[in-house]
Each structure stands twice: as C-alpha cells, then as structure tokens.
Design a protein around this motif. Structure first.
Motif, PDB file in Angstrom:
ATOM      1  N   MET A 111       0.762  -1.055  -0.110  1.00  9.63           N
ATOM      2  CA  MET A 111      -0.279   0.029  -0.033  1.00  9.63           C
ATOM      3  C   MET A 111       0.907   1.372  -0.058  1.00  9.63           C
ATOM      4  O   MET A 111       2.128   1.111   0.063  1.00  9.63           O
ATOM      5  N   ARG A 112       0.237   2.339  -0.402  1.00  9.10           N
ATOM      6  CA  ARG A 112       0.988   3.676  -0.212  1.00  9.10           C
ATOM      7  C   ARG A 112       1.659   3.855   1.042  1.00  9.10           C
ATOM      8  O   ARG A 112       1.275   3.462   2.118  1.00  9.10           O
ATOM      9  N   GLY A 113       3.101   4.352   0.834  1.00  6.29           N
ATOM     10  CA  GLY A 113       3.765   4.620   2.051  1.00  6.29           C
ATOM     11  C   GLY A 113       4.353   3.251   2.533  1.00  6.29           C
ATOM     12  O   GLY A 113       5.423   3.522   3.680  1.00  6.29           O
ATOM     13  N   HIS A 114       4.338   2.269   1.679  1.00  9.17           N
ATOM     14  CA  HIS A 114       4.937   0.916   2.087  1.00  9.17           C
ATOM     15  C   HIS A 114       5.525   0.073   1.175  1.00  9.17           C
ATOM     16  O   HIS A 114       5.304   0.599  -0.077  1.00  9.17           O
ATOM     17  N   GLY A 115       6.640  -0.548   1.209  1.00  8.66           N
ATOM     18  CA  GLY A 115       7.416  -1.435   0.476  1.00  8.66           C
ATOM     19  C   GLY A 115       8.200  -0.483  -0.701  1.00  8.66           C
ATOM     20  O   GLY A 115       8.545   0.549  -0.210  1.00  8.66           O
ATOM     21  N   ASP A 116       7.742  -0.567  -1.853  1.00  6.80           N
ATOM     22  CA  ASP A 116       8.234   0.331  -3.059  1.00  6.80           C
ATOM     23  C   ASP A 116       7.198   0.926  -3.731  1.00  6.80           C
ATOM     24  O   ASP A 116       7.164   1.204  -4.967  1.00  6.80           O
ATOM     25  N   SER A 117       6.090   1.192  -2.938  1.00  8.89           N
ATOM     26  CA  SER A 117       5.012   1.852  -3.626  1.00  8.89           C
ATOM     27  C   SER A 117       5.099   3.552  -3.345  1.00  8.89           C
ATOM     28  O   SER A 117       6.398   3.730  -2.904  1.00  8.89           O
ATOM     29  N   TRP A 118       4.211   4.285  -3.997  1.00  9.99           N
ATOM     30  CA  TRP A 118       4.463   5.740  -3.957  1.00  9.99           C
ATOM     31  C   TRP A 118       4.596   6.159  -2.300  1.00  9.99           C
ATOM     32  O   TRP A 118       3.935   5.423  -1.617  1.00  9.99           O
ATOM     33  N   MET A 119       5.180   7.169  -2.170  1.00 11.90           N
ATOM     34  CA  MET A 119       5.362   7.783  -0.716  1.00 11.90           C
ATOM     35  C   MET A 119       4.782   8.941  -0.428  1.00 11.90           C
ATOM     36  O   MET A 119       5.502   9.971  -0.985  1.00 11.90           O
ATOM     37  N   PRO A 120       3.902   8.931   0.427  1.00  8.14           N
ATOM     38  CA  PRO A 120       3.120  10.334   0.779  1.00  8.14           C
ATOM     39  C   PRO A 120       4.379  10.899   1.729  1.00  8.14           C
ATOM     40  O   PRO A 120       5.336  10.292   2.293  1.00  8.14           O
ATOM     41  N   SER A 121       4.113  12.266   2.052  1.00 13.59           N
ATOM     42  CA  SER A 121       5.304  12.961   3.202  1.00 13.59           C
ATOM     43  C   SER A 121       4.706  12.245   4.345  1.00 13.59           C
ATOM     44  O   SER A 121       3.714  11.564   4.715  1.00 13.59           O
ATOM     45  N   PHE A 122       5.447  12.398   5.533  1.00 13.42           N
ATOM     46  CA  PHE A 122       5.216  11.958   6.857  1.00 13.42           C
ATOM     47  C   PHE A 122       3.910  12.371   7.523  1.00 13.42           C
ATOM     48  O   PHE A 122       3.108  11.496   7.838  1.00 13.42           O
ATOM     49  N   LEU A 123       3.682  13.711   7.200  1.00 13.93           N
ATOM     50  CA  LEU A 123       2.157  14.178   7.871  1.00 13.93           C
ATOM     51  C   LEU A 123       0.936  13.483   7.069  1.00 13.93           C
ATOM     52  O   LEU A 123       0.232  13.157   7.521  1.00 13.93           O
ATOM     53  N   ARG A 124       1.269  13.359   5.880  1.00 15.86           N
ATOM     54  CA  ARG A 124       0.220  13.033   4.934  1.00 15.86           C
ATOM     55  C   ARG A 124      -0.051  11.529   5.074  1.00 15.86           C
ATOM     56  O   ARG A 124      -1.391  11.047   5.248  1.00 15.86           O
ATOM     57  N   LEU A 125       1.118  10.717   5.358  1.00 10.73           N
ATOM     58  CA  LEU A 125       0.755   9.108   5.676  1.00 10.73           C
ATOM     59  C   LEU A 125       0.225   9.162   6.987  1.00 10.73           C
ATOM     60  O   LEU A 125      -0.690   8.272   7.317  1.00 10.73           O
ATOM     61  N   THR A 126       0.810   9.796   8.005  1.00  9.12           N
ATOM     62  CA  THR A 126       0.473   9.579   9.537  1.00  9.12           C
ATOM     63  C   THR A 126      -1.022  10.098   9.875  1.00  9.12           C
ATOM     64  O   THR A 126      -1.458   9.499  10.378  1.00  9.12           O
ATOM     65  N   TYR A 127      -1.129  11.101   9.256  1.00  4.82           N
ATOM     66  CA  TYR A 127      -2.585  11.888  10.014  1.00  4.82           C
ATOM     67  C   TYR A 127      -3.565  11.993   8.872  1.00  4.82           C
ATOM     68  O   TYR A 127      -4.537  12.147   9.163  1.00  4.82           O
ATOM     69  N   PHE A 128      -3.220  12.069   7.530  1.00  4.84           N
ATOM     70  CA  PHE A 128      -4.329  12.124   6.468  1.00  4.84           C
ATOM     71  C   PHE A 128      -4.536  11.025   5.574  1.00  4.84           C
ATOM     72  O   PHE A 128      -5.170  11.154   4.381  1.00  4.84           O
ATOM     73  N   THR A 129      -4.135   9.774   5.839  1.00  2.00           N
ATOM     74  CA  THR A 129      -4.348   8.587   5.302  1.00  2.00           C
ATOM     75  C   THR A 129      -5.240   7.728   5.982  1.00  2.00           C
ATOM     76  O   THR A 129      -4.853   7.302   7.041  1.00  2.00           O
TER      77      THR A 129
END
Length: 349
Positions: A87-105
């Motif tokens: 999933m996004r932000g994991h493995g070698d998928s596309w990477m959101p920013s820290f704030l986007r992954l942590t608080y807005f995903t």
C-alpha cells in the motif's frame, strides 16, 4: 522491555532504490489515481496443467509486499500464482510525506490501494477471483473490503489478523507486553513507529525468541518509515458485519472458505483473540446457512490432524496454529509449517 532510541525513526520518506528480489519474484506497478502501487508476483512453477486459484496477499502495519516473499516462493513452487501488494507509503509503492501518511491517510484510502491491486491481478488471471490473505491490520483491511462489497473472493485467510469485532483486546495485550509503550510514544513525538523503534522491540512483538538476530535486524531496515494512525484507530471497535463478509465469498458447499491462521507464541493476536475471531465467523456462517442465505453444509467443529495438535474445522471456518511462530508467522522460524497449512486450505477449496 525498556528500550529507547531515536536511531530507527525517520520523519521523511526513504530515497533508496527498490529492494532486491529473489529470482522467482517479479515486481510490477499498477497506476492508481493517487500514485503507483507495487505488486510482487510469483509465477506458478511445477504446474500440473490445471489453472489454480491465485492467492493475493495483504501486509499489515509497518510492512510491505516483501513480508510475503517466503510464502510467495513456497506456494508458487507448488503451482499457485501469487500476488502481494504494498500500500502507499509501504514497500516500494509511492511515498506520501510523513504528515500525509501519518495523519491524513485513512483506512478507506489504503483499501483503495488493495482493491486496485486485486483488480489488476484478476485481470491478469482472466477474471478469476482470488483467495485473499491478510496479515495483522491487513487482515482487518481484508475483512473491511469484503464488508463493503468491493470484491468477491474464493476464500479468506486471516493470518494473525485484527479481529472484525475490534482490536481493543489486541492493544491491551500490547500494552501489557510493553509497559513503556505510552512513555516511549510521548518522547518520540507520537511517531507511529515508536513501538517498533529497535530490533529488540520488533522481536518482542513480532517474533519468537528462536529467530536469528540477523534476520530481525534486516527486517527492521525494511519497515515503513511511518504509518497511518487512522488505519488501526478505526478498527478499535467492531467494524464489520461477519454475515456481509461471508456473503462476498463464493463457492460455498462442503469444506471451509475461511481460515484463521495464528502463531503459537503470538503475544498480541493471542489464542484467545484468534479463537474468538474463528467463532465470530462460525456463528455467522451457521446463521446464514440456517436462513438459506448461503448454500452450504454446516458441519460441527471437530479437531483435525496438524503440526502442533491444536487445529480444528467446522461451520465453514478452519482454525490452524503455526507452532513456535510469533505474530509475523510468515517470517518466523517455522514459516514453512504455516505455508503448508495455507496450501492445504487452498487445496480443499
């Protein structure tokens, strides 16, 4: 389990090249509206000529498709096409920013990634439905996706999965295991990786004491740089109707279409939680069969032979235990025993 360090925490996405893969595994990407999602694929080997039902794997929190490499290789060597999504932000998928992954995903966004991967795999397999396997929070996500009616599958495997009735008991187990959990989170600035911020913590929560230390250290280097808070938080209380989940599974008749797979020494998804999860679906199955909402034979629960001597089947559900394995049963010392039990489940579908 007092361990405190900042050395394994990051507040920015990694810039490394993709993780190397074994020769039996291929990496693909599927484009979603948000970005590219990684899918690992293991082509069937030693195939008998009969097309076998593909298996699609979902990782849990902090993981990626890479946590399934052992299972992908084992099962594809026995003629089963296998897929694993990051999933996004994991493995070698596309990477959101820290704030986007942590608080807005959100949980739904992550489900979107998984569903995109399943649809991609189904298309490659000529429209054939998959057996869906979810580990930990990924197992919770698998239940959520079926509950929402987003896909239909031939079978569901919940491996050390967040229970559909809610994860409150799971996190109570974690707090008892690690009494410094909250203290560490505060001093780590509420970084989601705080509970797994050192190999000693990773081993304590995820693995048995028998696993090689080098493997644990390498595992630590692959965990995602952050995690969505909303993913586990929105699964704290009951988040699925088991009847809805079961009605998204096709091919009912005799045998079992749901498998609960647990590690013998899993300290967070322990025996109590996993037996309760099996019963959660067994009660729903018996009800659906009684109401003729599912055309199947409702068989009483009976013990079955298996490594460890704690396996049973009944009411449409197979409950299997992997001896000596911790929470990450697919990566622990006895992972082959779990893979073999999954293969047996697949064979009776």
């Amino acid at each position: 389990m007092f361990t405190f360090t900042y050395s394994h925490l990051s507040f920015s996405p990694p810039t490394r090249p993709p993780h190397p893969l074994p020769p039996t595994i291929q990496r693909f990407y599927t484009q979603t509206p948000s970005g590219k999602i990684e899918i690992l694929y293991a082509a069937p080997r030693n195939a008998s000529g009969t097309q076998k039902t593909p298996i699609f794997f979902i990782h849990g929190g902090m993981g990626g498709a890479w946590v399934w490499l052992e299972y992908l290789d084992f099962l594809s060597a026995r003629g089963i096409p296998c897929y694993a999504v990051s999933m996004r932000g994991h493995g070698d998928s596309w990477m959101p920013s820290f704030l986007r992954l942590t608080y807005f995903t959100t949980k739904r966004m992550l489900a979107d990634d998984v569903v995109s991967g399943i649809k991609w795999a189904e298309e490659r397999e000529g429209g054939q439905e998959v057996v869906l396997v979810g580990h930990s929070s990924g197992g919770g996500l698998a239940q959520y996706i079926l509950n929402e009616g987003r896909v239909r599958v031939k079978g569901l495997v919940l491996a050390g999965a967040v229970p559909g009735f809610g994860s409150f008991g799971v996190y109570m187990n974690w707090f008892r295991l690690d009494p410094w959990f909250s203290f560490r989170m505060i001093f780590h600035g509420w970084h989601p990786n705080s509970p797994l911020s050192h190999p000693r913590l990773v081993r304590g929560v995820f693995f048995s004491e028998e696993l090689d230390e080098k493997y644990v250290q390498e595992f630590q280097t692959k965990v995602s740089f952050s995690e969505s808070f909303w993913w586990p938080l929105t699964m704290g209380h009951r988040f699925v109707d088991p009847r809805k989940v079961l009605r998204q599974i096709t091919g009912w008749g005799t045998g079992q279409r749901v498998m609960v797979l647990r590690g013998e020494v899993d300290k967070i998804m322990d025996k109590v939680q996993m037996v309760k999860l099996a019963d959660f679906y067994r009660v729903a199955f018996a009800s659906l069969v009684g109401e003729k909402k599912i055309e199947a034979i409702d068989e009483e629960t009976t013990e079955t032979p298996g490594e460890g001597g704690q396996d049973n089947i009944g009411h449409g559900v197979r409950l299997n235990m992997v001896p000596k394995a911790g929470h990450h049963l697919q990566n622990d010392v006895t992972w082959e025993l779990g893979a073999a039990k999954l293969l047996a489940f697949h064979g009776q579908l």
